[in-house]
Motif scaffolding. Structure first.
Motif, short mmCIF file in Angstrom:
data_model
loop_
_atom_site.label_atom_id
_atom_site.label_comp_id
_atom_site.label_asym_id
_atom_site.label_seq_id
_atom_site.Cartn_x
_atom_site.Cartn_y
_atom_site.Cartn_z
N VAL A 59 0.86 -1.18 0.00
CA VAL A 59 0.00 0.00 0.00
C VAL A 59 0.90 1.23 0.00
O VAL A 59 1.80 1.36 0.83
CB VAL A 59 -0.94 0.04 1.22
N ASN A 60 0.62 2.14 -0.95
CA ASN A 60 1.43 3.35 -1.09
C ASN A 60 0.57 4.58 -0.82
O ASN A 60 -0.54 4.71 -1.33
CB ASN A 60 2.01 3.45 -2.50
N ASN A 61 1.08 5.49 0.01
CA ASN A 61 0.45 6.78 0.25
C ASN A 61 1.14 7.82 -0.64
O ASN A 61 2.33 8.12 -0.44
CB ASN A 61 0.59 7.19 1.72
N TRP A 62 0.40 8.35 -1.61
CA TRP A 62 0.96 9.36 -2.50
C TRP A 62 0.35 10.72 -2.15
O TRP A 62 -0.85 10.94 -2.37
CB TRP A 62 0.67 9.00 -3.96
N ALA A 63 1.15 11.61 -1.60
CA ALA A 63 0.70 12.97 -1.30
C ALA A 63 0.76 13.77 -2.60
O ALA A 63 1.77 14.40 -2.91
CB ALA A 63 1.57 13.60 -0.22
N PHE A 64 -0.35 13.73 -3.39
CA PHE A 64 -0.28 14.28 -4.74
C PHE A 64 -0.52 15.78 -4.81
O PHE A 64 -0.26 16.41 -5.85
CB PHE A 64 -1.27 13.55 -5.66
N ALA A 65 -0.99 16.40 -3.73
CA ALA A 65 -1.22 17.85 -3.77
C ALA A 65 -1.24 18.41 -2.36
O ALA A 65 -1.60 17.72 -1.40
CB ALA A 65 -2.54 18.17 -4.48
N GLU A 66 -0.85 19.68 -2.27
CA GLU A 66 -0.96 20.45 -1.03
C GLU A 66 -1.74 21.72 -1.36
O GLU A 66 -1.46 22.37 -2.36
CB GLU A 66 0.42 20.78 -0.46
N GLN A 67 -2.72 22.06 -0.53
CA GLN A 67 -3.59 23.19 -0.84
C GLN A 67 -3.67 24.15 0.33
O GLN A 67 -3.89 23.75 1.48
CB GLN A 67 -5.01 22.68 -1.17
N LYS A 68 -3.51 25.44 0.02
CA LYS A 68 -3.71 26.49 1.01
C LYS A 68 -5.20 26.79 1.09
O LYS A 68 -5.83 27.17 0.11
CB LYS A 68 -2.93 27.74 0.63
N LEU A 69 -5.77 26.62 2.26
CA LEU A 69 -7.21 26.75 2.42
C LEU A 69 -7.64 28.20 2.55
O LEU A 69 -6.87 29.05 3.04
CB LEU A 69 -7.67 25.97 3.66
N PRO A 70 -8.87 28.53 2.12
CA PRO A 70 -9.38 29.90 2.25
C PRO A 70 -9.62 30.25 3.72
O PRO A 70 -9.71 29.37 4.58
CB PRO A 70 -10.69 29.86 1.46
N GLU A 71 -9.68 31.54 3.99
CA GLU A 71 -10.01 32.07 5.32
C GLU A 71 -8.99 31.67 6.39
O GLU A 71 -9.33 31.08 7.41
CB GLU A 71 -11.41 31.63 5.75
N GLY A 72 -7.77 31.93 6.16
CA GLY A 72 -6.80 31.70 7.22
C GLY A 72 -5.45 31.20 6.80
O GLY A 72 -4.48 31.32 7.54
N GLY A 73 -5.36 30.63 5.63
CA GLY A 73 -4.06 30.25 5.12
C GLY A 73 -3.52 28.93 5.59
O GLY A 73 -2.40 28.57 5.26
N ALA A 74 -4.27 28.15 6.41
CA ALA A 74 -3.79 26.82 6.79
C ALA A 74 -3.74 25.92 5.57
O ALA A 74 -4.43 26.16 4.57
CB ALA A 74 -4.71 26.23 7.85
N SER A 75 -2.92 24.88 5.63
CA SER A 75 -2.74 23.99 4.49
C SER A 75 -3.35 22.63 4.75
O SER A 75 -3.41 22.16 5.90
CB SER A 75 -1.25 23.82 4.18
N ALA A 76 -3.82 22.02 3.68
CA ALA A 76 -4.35 20.66 3.72
C ALA A 76 -3.62 19.82 2.69
O ALA A 76 -3.13 20.35 1.68
CB ALA A 76 -5.85 20.64 3.45
N ASP A 77 -3.54 18.52 2.93
CA ASP A 77 -2.89 17.60 2.00
C ASP A 77 -3.94 16.69 1.36
O ASP A 77 -4.95 16.34 1.97
CB ASP A 77 -1.86 16.73 2.72
N TRP A 78 -3.68 16.31 0.12
CA TRP A 78 -4.49 15.36 -0.61
C TRP A 78 -3.63 14.12 -0.84
O TRP A 78 -2.52 14.22 -1.39
CB TRP A 78 -4.94 15.93 -1.95
N VAL A 79 -4.13 12.97 -0.43
CA VAL A 79 -3.36 11.73 -0.49
C VAL A 79 -4.14 10.67 -1.25
O VAL A 79 -5.34 10.49 -1.01
CB VAL A 79 -3.02 11.21 0.94
N CYS A 80 -3.46 9.99 -2.15
CA CYS A 80 -4.04 8.85 -2.85
C CYS A 80 -3.40 7.58 -2.26
O CYS A 80 -2.19 7.36 -2.39
CB CYS A 80 -3.77 8.92 -4.35
#
Length: 535
Positions: free
Chosen positions: A401-422
């Motif tokens: 099983v492989n975790n691929w962090a394919f994107a990082e996104q800066k969220l609106p209203e505050g600038g915190a970041s979220a990760d997208w993993v496949c």
């Protein structure tokens, strides 16, 4: 059985048999969810409420697994469930021939008497020819390939002097490797298991006898059972176990090991209890520890390993209830074959543990990266958020099983970041399964990610499916809802259509939208062409 009658269930076709086998491979809550949806016609909320009232630990997970049963023809599966083949109240009866029964009984009695006489004469003749003092194994008479004396045995140091570092390099270990009685029983159970022998196979694994003498890996007593492990030329690991106390029957388990390597051929479950499992480690393992995937900052703890390569009991990940810990093996290979190579294995309920890997976030201007071992800080943090999703893969023959962090996104209203993993699971038999997960900012490093897509039998997120686009609804601290979208490194723009419209250049998008807005996302690729969001 009734004297004078033959009673038997109605026979179905190939499709009915396939559905029956699929249902037998899942647990009760999944079968219940499947029946409630297809037979009772309940919607998802109704099924979920009933399962919760029945104290099912994970109703949502049971529904998700049930949704994969009967694909692609769910209507056909529904029709089969309503047919006589699946009706427990339907049985066929047929009378035997009452006039000929007495003649058959007499003929059978005469035939049995003749067999006894002929058998006694044959034994006497054979013993006279051999001098009467030599015992011969049935395996040696009827199936030379299953004779314990013909088992393949690998030299103890071969693993350090071969380019094929896999199960073929394992030596025979354990205190009963010369016990021909035990080995003979194991081989006979493999060739023709009796009704008292429990047989289990991982999906896609054949349980037929070997075509040539198999390789002996292990034979000894573990946790109250005599255990034998074989490996054969068909790339299977076979485990035979019989209780030492004589209570209960024997068991034989089959698992595929196609193209196993340093990592996927590094361990085999030798004994499993309700609380944990013991592993037989490959001879090239120089260091063994255990760690909790849900505690990424906690260092691993040393794992005791006996001189025969059998580990102390390792706790099993919980199959149900709260997901509070996820124990894994962290092993390191000997420097005689590879330098400073550590890797993670997890127990998903089968003979061969599953290899966990990680692909880091895309860097600016850097080429595409390959899966690497999941032992670094970023990998452990990502696995802490996604480890509990491994429950849905138990018992499905997963190789890695492989975790691929394919994107990082800066969220609106505050600038915190979220990760997208496949999260991609590859099975030993070939097909893969994909979970796309959204890792929003969390107070705890082990807060579970949100699964936003689940696909079976797909090349997505592999080297044959390198482009991915996904979207989800997200609520900001202000209470406002957004549609978020993210794509892999080749995505140059994302467009939202439907009840809400919007567009953004680059691999991420965020637009204001009601919580239940129906939105379709499409992306443009650097090489040309478009990509639709995975669901």
């Amino acid at each position: 059985m009734v004297w004078g009658l033959r009673l038997f269930p109605r026979a179905g076709g190939v499709d009915e048999l396939a559905l029956d086998r699929a249902l037998s491979a899942v647990d009760g809550p999944v079968r219940a969810a499947f029946a409630l949806q297809l037979l009772e016609g309940l919607d998802e909320s109704g099924v979920r409420e009933l399962l919760a009232e029945a104290a099912v630990a994970d109703p949502v997970g049971a529904m998700r697994r049930a949704a994969r049963l009967g694909r692609p023809d769910r209507a056909g599966a529904q029709a089969m469930l309503r047919s006589g083949e699946f009706d427990p109240c339907t049985v066929q009866t047929r009378p035997s021939d009452l006039l000929r029964r007495r003649h058959r009984v007499r003929a059978a009695a005469v035939a049995a008497a003749l067999c006894v006489v002929a058998g006694g004469l044959a034994v006497a003749v054979e013993q006279g020819a051999r001098g009467g003092g030599e015992e011969r194994s049935p395996a040696g008479v009827f199936a030379p390939v299953l004779d314990p004396a013909e088992l393949m045995r690998t030299a103890a140091e071969r693993w350090a002097d071969t380019s094929r570092v896999d199960f073929t390099a394992w030596p025979a270990r354990g205190g009963r490797t010369d016990d021909d009685g035990l080995l003979g029983r194991a081989l006979r159970a493999w060739a023709e298991p009796s009704e008292s022998v429990r047989v289990s196979t991982t999906p896609g694994t054949a349980s037929v006898p070997p075509a040539e003498p198999p390789q002996l890996l292990f034979a000894d007593e573990v946790d109250g059972a005599a255990v034998v492990l074989f490996h054969d030329s068909a790339d299977r690991v076979v485990r035979y176990a019989e209780p030492l106390s004589g209570a209960g029957g024997a068991a034989i388990d089959f698992a595929r090991t196609d193209d196993a390597d340093v990592t996927t051929g590094a361990a085999v479950v030798v004994s499993r209890t309700a609380d944990g499992a013991r592993f037989l480690l490959a001879p090239w393992i120089a260091e063994s520890t255990t760690r909790d995937l849900l505690a990424p900052d906690t260092p691993g703890r040393p794992l005791e390993v006996g001189p025969d390569g059998v580990t102390a009991e390792v706790p099993r990940p919980g199959a149900g209830g709260a997901c509070e810990t996820w124990p894994v093996l962290q092993l390191r290979s000997s420097e005689r074959i590879v330098e400073k190579h550590a890797f993670l294995l997890t127990d998903l309920g089968e003979l061969a543990p599953t290899h966990l890997t990680y692909m880091p976030k895309p860097g600016r201007g850097t080429p595409a990266r390959q899966p690497r071992e999941a032992t670094g800080p970023d990998a452990l943090v990502a696995w802490a958020r996604t480890a509990c999703s491994l429950r849905t893969l138990a018992g499905s023959g997963v190789r890695s099983v492989n975790n691929w962090a394919f994107a990082e996104q800066k969220l609106p209203e505050g600038g915190a970041s979220a990760d997208w993993v496949c999260t991609r699971a590859d099975t030993w038999r070939g097909p893969g399964r994909v979970l796309v997960q959204f890792l929003a900012p969390a107070a705890s490093p082990a807060d579970p990610a949100t699964v936003i897509a689940d696909r079976d039998d797909t090349a997505l997120c592999s080297k044959f499916g390198q482009h991915v686009l996904a979207g989800t609804h997200w609520r900001a601290d202000s209470g406002r809802w957004y549609v978020l979208g993210a794509g892999s490194r080749a995505v140059t723009g994302i467009r939202a259509t439907g009840e809400v419209r919007g567009a953004a250049g680059g691999p991420t998008l965020a637009v204001r939208a009601p919580r239940d807005a129906d939105v379709e996302l499409t992306a443009s690729l650097r090489e040309g062409g478009t990509l639709t969001a995975v669901h």
